[in-house]
Scaffold this active site. Structure first.
Site, PDB file in Angstrom:
ATOM      1  NE  ARG A 123      -0.111  -0.489   4.857  1.00 35.38           N
ATOM      2  CZ  ARG A 123      -0.524  -0.687   6.127  1.00 35.38           C
ATOM      3  NH1 ARG A 123      -1.916  -0.296   6.443  1.00 35.38           N
ATOM      4  NH2 ARG A 123       0.000  -1.076   7.138  1.00 35.38           N
ATOM      5  CG  ASN A 161      -4.349   4.719   7.303  1.00 29.22           C
ATOM      6  OD1 ASN A 161      -5.110   4.859   8.235  1.00 29.22           O
ATOM      7  ND2 ASN A 161      -3.561   3.692   7.263  1.00 29.22           N
ATOM      8  CD  GLU A 162      -0.091   4.726  10.485  1.00 33.10           C
ATOM      9  OE1 GLU A 162       0.311   3.766   9.907  1.00 33.10           O
ATOM     10  OE2 GLU A 162      -0.446   4.213  11.810  1.00 33.10           O
ATOM     11  CD  GLU A 321      -4.293   2.567  12.645  1.00 36.07           C
ATOM     12  OE1 GLU A 321      -3.408   1.949  12.754  1.00 36.07           O
ATOM     13  OE2 GLU A 321      -4.488   3.178  11.521  1.00 36.07           O
ATOM     14  CD  GLU A 369      -2.029  -4.591   8.781  1.00 34.10           C
ATOM     15  OE1 GLU A 369      -1.266  -3.825   8.900  1.00 34.10           O
ATOM     16  OE2 GLU A 369      -3.180  -4.314   8.562  1.00 34.10           O
ATOM     17  CE  LYS A 370      -1.569 -15.802   7.145  1.00 33.40           C
ATOM     18  NZ  LYS A 370      -0.473 -15.003   6.462  1.00 33.40           N
ATOM     19  CG  HIS A 372      -2.135  -5.970  13.831  1.00 28.49           C
ATOM     20  ND1 HIS A 372      -3.173  -5.648  14.777  1.00 28.49           N
ATOM     21  CD2 HIS A 372      -1.152  -5.228  13.840  1.00 28.49           C
ATOM     22  CE1 HIS A 372      -2.500  -4.558  15.394  1.00 28.49           C
ATOM     23  NE2 HIS A 372      -1.376  -4.038  14.610  1.00 28.49           N
TER      24      HIS A 372
HETATM   25  C1  GAL Z   1      -1.016   1.086  11.331  1.00 31.63           C
HETATM   26  C2  GAL Z   1      -2.113   1.314   9.821  1.00 31.63           C
HETATM   27  C3  GAL Z   1      -3.024   0.322   9.951  1.00 31.63           C
HETATM   28  C4  GAL Z   1      -2.220  -1.104  10.385  1.00 31.63           C
HETATM   29  C5  GAL Z   1      -1.655  -1.169  11.416  1.00 31.63           C
HETATM   30  C6  GAL Z   1      -1.089  -2.369  12.167  1.00 31.63           C
HETATM   31  O1  GAL Z   1       0.417   1.567  10.575  1.00 31.63           O
HETATM   32  O2  GAL Z   1      -2.488   2.476   9.713  1.00 31.63           O
HETATM   33  O3  GAL Z   1      -3.820   0.034   8.585  1.00 31.63           O
HETATM   34  O4  GAL Z   1      -1.556  -1.685   9.443  1.00 31.63           O
HETATM   35  O5  GAL Z   1      -0.571  -0.204  11.134  1.00 31.63           O
HETATM   36  O6  GAL Z   1      -0.359  -2.015  13.288  1.00 31.63           O
END
Ligand code: GAL
Length: 700
Positions: A123, A161-162, A321, A369-370, A372
């Site tokens: 991404r 996003n970020e 987040e 990210e499975k 996470h």
């Molecule tokens: C952030 C991001 C999220 C996700 C998260 C995982 O950097 O905005 O989309 O990837 O980390 O820790």
């Protein structure tokens, strides 16, 4: 450059109207079959979720082919959420472009230092300076805003996003041209660039703006021009900001009543963008924070949130987040310990957050990210994580009812100053030691103050640190003439200042000050540093540490203080072998200036040693009482206060690995791994324990 104007503060309004804390997460329903959605909403309701960030990575579902928009699925889920009382923080959805776009326009893809293409596959592979990418992204923003302009469930815009997480630096030709324009705006004529970057060195003189290149690959073992590097960091932060602002303005034009933000990545070690500068461009500040497991867990979180609160200029901010348990992007991803899910959220609240959110709602089955963690784990509802998530939801409701929302962080007595540009410049190569950078130091001071039971605030250099009785500049590498003026005024008016080694080495262009460090504030401190004496730990026979006369040990860096003014008092010096040239040299000093005092610490100490010397520094600055006014170093104690100063929320956190007894000051509202004793006057906080109390009545 001229001072940016700050956008007016606007906070999202709850669907149900009342002022309360927000609780929620990123929600990615498009990554799941539609028949899970009702179950999601049932469980969100059970957990007390009242907001979700939606659509962050949904571009390819919203615009499946160029100019063809599919909002049906998004309408359906927004409607379900809204009817359940869950507000939507809707993304501009531009964070990850679809493949049809990059296939048609590979020229929007990022280029690395060597000119290699950063291909799709993850991404944020786009360049912020691409006019083509911008036009596609803004079309999407316009379509989103027009479609949702009257949607009653839209409470905020989550722009991008970020920014800069994966596309912080781009070295493409688009970036080159934008960098040239940026330099022209900053410097007006090319000779000003030559002066700023010192281009007579190594024959780098520029005769035209078209000769300016981004710092592309220059061969192994070679060194970039540091002035250009620093400006390229500034430019890269600005290029992304410019892109963000274009998205923001497109949305705001169509939906002027919806507050907008984007999620920052402020942490003790996160320096991607100049977030203090970005803070001017959002309606409310939002941050993403992922903890550092281990000894620094709580301190790093508190440090980061304190900085976020200062970037937000003390208005409530949004924790957008965090993780309920493990992340997936470290070599080993530790899960959170029992109690940490709730404790971490309470700590963000304590430091000024009015919204507590997680990445993400439902743990992914597929994709990168499975592994996470999420609010709803793979194992489902009957899990410790989901039970903690529900408990936190109840506690946030209780704190809302008790009136926490809208109160603000009470000011600490100490300001630790942090500066993005100093961090960037001091991290560049070809310096006295690559073991030291500005950004490492304020967190060390933060811990040392906590060990003395004093909670400091962390302030960006542009914020109003003058309002604090004590200000610390830890290795603040860049000090320009304006900052020096502020420092003089502050100390002259009675302020107490601590400046350390590594400060004031260079001006805002990374041009070293001549005549001795730390540049123009030298006279405040009554000394001058001739040279620095970096140390190489683990190299016996060479300078690997220095012992101070007060029993602590310097490492990595010491200053050769060559000159002291008459009135400068030495608080400690070095005791070293003669061959070091450091024996008897001053290490810690204090100097009177105007109505104030300024102390200097000429060497790097670790947090433990810093904690040991702090009492002597405070005493020399005539503010020793600051210590006795505070509490217990085993606790992190933070207060939020109501606007009329009548209600205080006192948050206590156990900093240790053993239970701690505390005296209650008011009514205990929420406890996590905490138990109040029978008579209600004391409580015990377990490891990772936290307690929130409400105290009513004016402070004495
Ligand atoms: C952030 C991001 C999220 C996700 C998260 C995982 O950097 O905005 O989309 O990837 O980390 O820790």
């Amino acid at each position: 450059m001229s001072k940016p104007t700050r956008r007016a503060y606007r906070w999202p309004k709850h669907l149900k109207g009342q002022q309360s804390l927000w609780y929620g997460c990123d929600y990615n329903p498009d990554q799941w079959p539609e028949d899970t959605w009702d179950e999601d909403i049932r469980l969100m309701t059970k957990a007390g979720v009242n907001v979700v960030a939606l659509g962050v990575f949904s571009w390819s579902r919203i615009e499946p082919s160029q100019g063809v928009f599919d909002f049906d699925w998004l309408d359906r889920i927004i409607d379900k959420l809204g009817r359940a009382g869950i507000g939507v923080n809707l993304a501009s959805a531009t964070a990850s472009p679809p493949l049809w776009l990059t296939q048609a326009h590979p020229e929007v893809l990022l280029r690395d230092e060597r000119g290699d293409t950063v291909w799709p596959g993850a991404r944020q592979h786009w360049r912020p300076t691409s006019p083509i990418f911008r036009s596609y992204a803004l079309k999407l923003c316009r379509a989103m805003a027009e479609h949702y302009r009257n949607n009653p469930y839209l409470v905020a815009w989550h722009v991008g996003n970020e920014y800069g997480c994966h596309n912080r630096f781009d070295y493409s030709d688009d970036a080159m041209r934008a960098f040239q324009r940026w330099c022209r705006r900053r410097y007006k004529d090319i000779d000003a660039v030559n002066r700023a970057w010192g281009t007579d060195f190594w024959s780098q003189r520029l005769s035209d703006f078209s000769q300016i290149l981004p710092p592309r690959f220059i061969g192994q073992g070679n060194f970039q021009n540091p002035g250009r590097m620093l400006d390229f960091e500034r430019f890269s932060s600005d290029a992304l900001k410019d892109f963000y602002m274009a998205e923001r303005d497109t949305l705001a034009e169509i939906t002027p009543d919806i507050p907008l933000t984007t999620n920052f990545m402020v942490s003790a070690g996160g320096f991607a963008l100049d977030y203090d500068d970005w803070g001017n461009q959002v309606d409310f500040v939002a941050n993403d924070h992922y903890v550092t497991p281990g000894r620094d867990h709580l301190e790093e979180l508190a440090y980061s949130s304190s900085l976020v609160d200062a970037i937000a200029r003390r208005r409530p901010w949004w924790l957008m987040e965090q993780s309920t348990s493990a992340v997936n992007w470290r070599p080993v991803n530790l899960r959170k310990e029992p109690g940490q899910l709730e404790r971490d959220s309470l700590a963000h609240l304590a430091l000024g957050a009015d919204a507590i959110c997680y990445f993400q709602w439902r743990q992914s089955r597929a994709g990168a990210e499975k592994f996470h963690s999420a609010m709803l784990p793979h194992a489902g509802e009957d899990t410790a994580v989901f039970r903690d998530v529900c408990q936190l939801g109840r506690d946030l409701q209780g704190l809302s009812q008790a009136g926490l929302a809208g109160t603000t962080l009470a000011k600490a007595p100490v300001a630790l100053v942090f500066d993005y540009a100093s961090q960037w410049a001091s991290s560049h190569a070809a310096s006295p030691s690559d073991r030291v950078e500005h950004g490492q130091e304020p967190p060390v001071w933060y811990r040392a103050f906590l060990d003395n039971a004093i909670r400091p605030d962390v302030l960006p250099v542009r914020a109003a640190w003058e309002e604090y009785p004590l200000v610390v500049l830890p290795a603040l590498y860049l000090i320009d003439a304006d900052l020096s003026k502020r420092l003089h005024k502050y100390v002259h008016g009675g302020g107490r200042l601590i400046v350390t080694w590594g400060s004031g080495i260079a001006d805002e262009q990374d041009r070293v000050w001549t005549g001795g460090y730390p540049g123009p504030p030298r006279d405040l401190l009554g000394l001058s540093v001739e040279e620095c004496a970096p140390m190489a730990p683990g190299t016996p026979g060479l300078l690997d540490h220095l012992d101070l006369t007060n029993g602590v040990r310097a490492q990595d860096w010491a200053d050769v203080i060559g000159h002291l003014d008459k009135g400068t008092k030495v608080l400690a010096g070095y005791r070293a072998d003669p061959w070091t040239g450091m024996d008897g040299m001053p290490a810690m000093t204090v100097h009177d200036w105007g109505h104030g005092k300024a102390a200097y610490l000429g060497c790097r100490l670790d947090a433990q040693d810093l904690a040991k010397v702090l009492p002597a520094l405070l005493e020399a600055l005539d503010i020793a009482d600051m210590r006795s006014a505070q509490g217990d170093p085993d606790l992190l104690r933070v207060e939020r206060v109501s606007g009329d100063d009548r209600t205080r929320f006192v948050f206590l956190f156990n900093r240790t690995r053993h239970p701690v007894q505390v005296q209650l000051e008011g009514q205990a509202l929420v406890g996590s791994l905490a138990s109040v004793d029978g008579d209600g006057k004391q409580a015990s906080l377990q490891v990772n324990g936290a307690l929130v109390q409400r105290v009513v009545g004016h402070r004495h």
